[in-house]
Design a protein around this motif. Sequence first.
Motif: not given
Length: 999
Positions: A855-867, A984-999
């Motif tokens: 759940a913590a990862l879910h909200y950490y990732l959501q905080a990054g996604a919304v901004c 930056q490009r790899r950060k973006k793809k990794f975080l998007q993959a993580m978001a799909k995993l934890y959202f």
Amino acid sequence: MSAEAADREAATSSRPCTPPQTSWFEFVLEEALLEQHLQKPSPDPPPVQLIVQFLEQASKPSVNEQNQVQPPPDNKRNRILKLLALKVAAHLKWDLDVLEKSLSVPVLNMLLNELLCISKVPPGTKHVDVDLSSLPPTTAMAILLYNRWAIRTIVQSSFPVKQVKPGPPQLNVMNQIQQEKELTENILKVLKEQAADSILVLEGALKLNKDLYVHTIRTLDLLAMEPGMVNGETESSTAGLKISAEEIQCQVCYDLGAIYFQQGSTNAAVHEKAKEKFFRTKELIAKNGSSSPHFTIDEERLAGYCQACEVLTSSSDDASQQATPYSQIHSCMKSGKYQDLVKIFLEDNLTLSLPEQFRQSVLRELFQKAQQGNDALDEVCFKVCVCNTVCDVLQGRIIDIQFCQLFLKPSKEKIDFLLEACSGSINLESASEELKRKMAAFLKNLCLGMEDLQFVFMISSHELFIKLLKDDERKLLIDQMRKRSPRINLCTKPVTSFYDIPASASVNIGQLEHQLILSVDPWRIRQILIELHGMTSERQFWTISNKWEVPNVYGSVILGIKDSLTRDLVYILMAKGLHCCAIKDFVHAKQLFAACLELVTEFSPKLRQVMLNEMLLLDIYTHEAGAGVSGERPPSDLISRVRGYLEMRVPDIPLRQVIAEECVAFLLNWCENEYLTMQVPLPLVQTNPYVKLGQLLAATCKELPGPKESRRTAKDLWEVVVQICSVSNQHKRGNDGRVSLIKHRESTLGIMYSGVLLVHGNTFFFPLQEPLVLTTILSLFVKLHNVREDIVNDIAAEHISIWPSSIPNLQSVDFEAVAITVKELVSYALTINANNHFWLIIQADIYFATNQYSAALHYYLQAGAVCSDFFNKMVPPDVYTDQVIKRMIKCCSLLNCHTQVAILCQFLREVDYKTAFKALQEQNSHDAMDSYYEYIWDVTILEYLTYLHHKRGETDKRQIAIKAIGQTELNASNPEEVLQLAAQRRKKKFLQAMAKLYF
């Protein structure tokens, strides 16, 4: 052969084969007497019938010596007969309205074709190919007349025709009728095929912008003379009856509008053209009038066309088109908003602007839709039928059979709506006595037609019924019902002003109590209570429902009322009003509170003030749930009433805690900081703890943008909250029955008991909605949570640095209650704005501190996604701080996602190689492992992966790592901008993959 010539041929060839019976002498005599005949005031037969006679004579076929039927000969006799027919039409000023009413389609077709011939229209030429501006005025006018008649005939043929009841069958008459019918159909077929050409001809006529002339009797006589004698005059611009350009425009626009409107049934876009033509016609009529010597336009029909075009061309986005009931009804039918449709019919019952036929057509359409399987429309059909029936009653029309059928089985809901419709359709203050008598008779007849006295009571006890019927009329109604059904035992005692039909065996106390529980109509509640108290005086009816709850502070005052009926009524009205507030039914709550206020004003100033306070709270709720949602500021009157409540100094008035909470929160939400910090009276701050807390909050928020040294009010607020959270061993229940989460302290240092400030599920802070105020109070409690000695994981928050970092007596604070408050505050804050990244980080930190890592990862990732627009932009460094990244690393490590750990180690300002290498050494990983290698941009980590897989003999994974490290954009010799872009490009793809995993 032209189309017009073909029509002429068809018309003449279908006539019965009879030899001519008129002698040449008789024919010449007819011509001689025609002039005198047309001059008579009321000629007999009418002039238009002469056209039929002349054309029939001219079109009779001839029979040769071999008894063979031949077409009518083109001799002088027939030419003069046709000329006589044209003269009659000229006498009638070529008024198509008159000609169409009296002449059949074949006859009028023959007449206009003869006009085209005598006007020298080039034979074999289509009218659309002719330049009207180059023709003589009378020739151009003949073409216009023909094409106007063509499209008018097409439009007329689309209307339903009432069948004439046939008389006794006669073979020759039936044959003649059949021949004329077939001939009409053939002509219509030709006209419809030429419709597009006729429209183009008329559209071209609108561009002429010059006067034209139509043949008169004189010009027709000139044409009959020798050609050499008349050419100059008949083709000049002054021959014939002058038709002005504006008159031509008016006629043509109206006829074009009609054909466009008729075509709109298959092509909705054409309605725009029809609208343009009709409104142009309207402008010309306003300028020149609707009548001229040779045509008349029906202004009522034109208005109907304009109204229909406004409806059919209106869009749902165009608010201005919703000004008329027609357009509103059309929009409701089209969008399926049937409740709005009912509302329009109810409102129109006062103005009576909709015609009866239109009302019935809407009802028929609703019935058709209901019969097609839409059961939800049954109720709508009934309501519209009731609206129509009430309209019929007020206008003195007979009640429709549909209403009687729908009312065969009455129900409480049906009668409720019927009474609502009746009440909303008549204004008793301004209505005439005649209208009142009609409505009273309708309600009285309804009562007489019902067998169930429960329904009779609903009608007879209604306010409208009581006001409309006099006492003697109500007594007469009771007598009539007694005579109608001797089994009904009606009480003969005098009736009161509140009800008309006393209780009977079929209306028992249980049924009335059931109605009392369900009703939210103050008048009905009063009537039912009067009826119940008339049956028994031993019951306390405020106790019949356990859902009726009144706060204890009010209960003691209400139950002290001596009169039992008044006590029951006040208690039930308030309880129902509070319940409606709780379920957000603010409309009924306002009605109930208003009725209660009116009642208590008569005998109790204390209860009157109580009701005023409750209505203030209701208005706050109404604004926050309505206009406040869109950010609209409350009216100044409401703000003044809130201030007035806080400053109120009336002794012995029972007060509810929630009202004070909501008032202070209301002022904070709408940034009334100036009042709270500078204008609020000092005695109010000293005596009202909520105002004190609101003042400190407002002052702290005002100083937040300032320098750090100007934080005196923040320190004051901190001290107050710490004092409130001090512990004692005594528990206490609030005035309204709510139990506190944390223990109470008896110290006088706090401004209020902690039970009042911190209550599970309903704290003082929960009405707050202003983001800055919420952030401030949230950061205060986060800081208070972090100062405890045994804390392992701090929670981050915005503006946390403004609060003191220590507490002198830590043992005095109940940190368990503080932790619960932080959780509830952040959960509430996220319901106000789920995209506030700082609040999302707090929620993630709370889950992290309580070992809920997924759940913590879910909200950490959501905080990054919304901004960052779902990581398409760079996450701001003040959101993904090193502390947040390290907590994400720990979450992934404890979830056995070790490859994710290694990748996240790259996100730190200084890459944590030690943690990354240790994570990669783990062989029991629950993530996708080598499929994540494409997200690694640090060459050192990739080299270590290559070495590690080689050492383990994992050739495939080693190749994946080598492929990743071999990408040119990761070359250490690249410019820094290229390397940063690759990262930056790899950060973006990794975080998007993580978001799909934890959202």
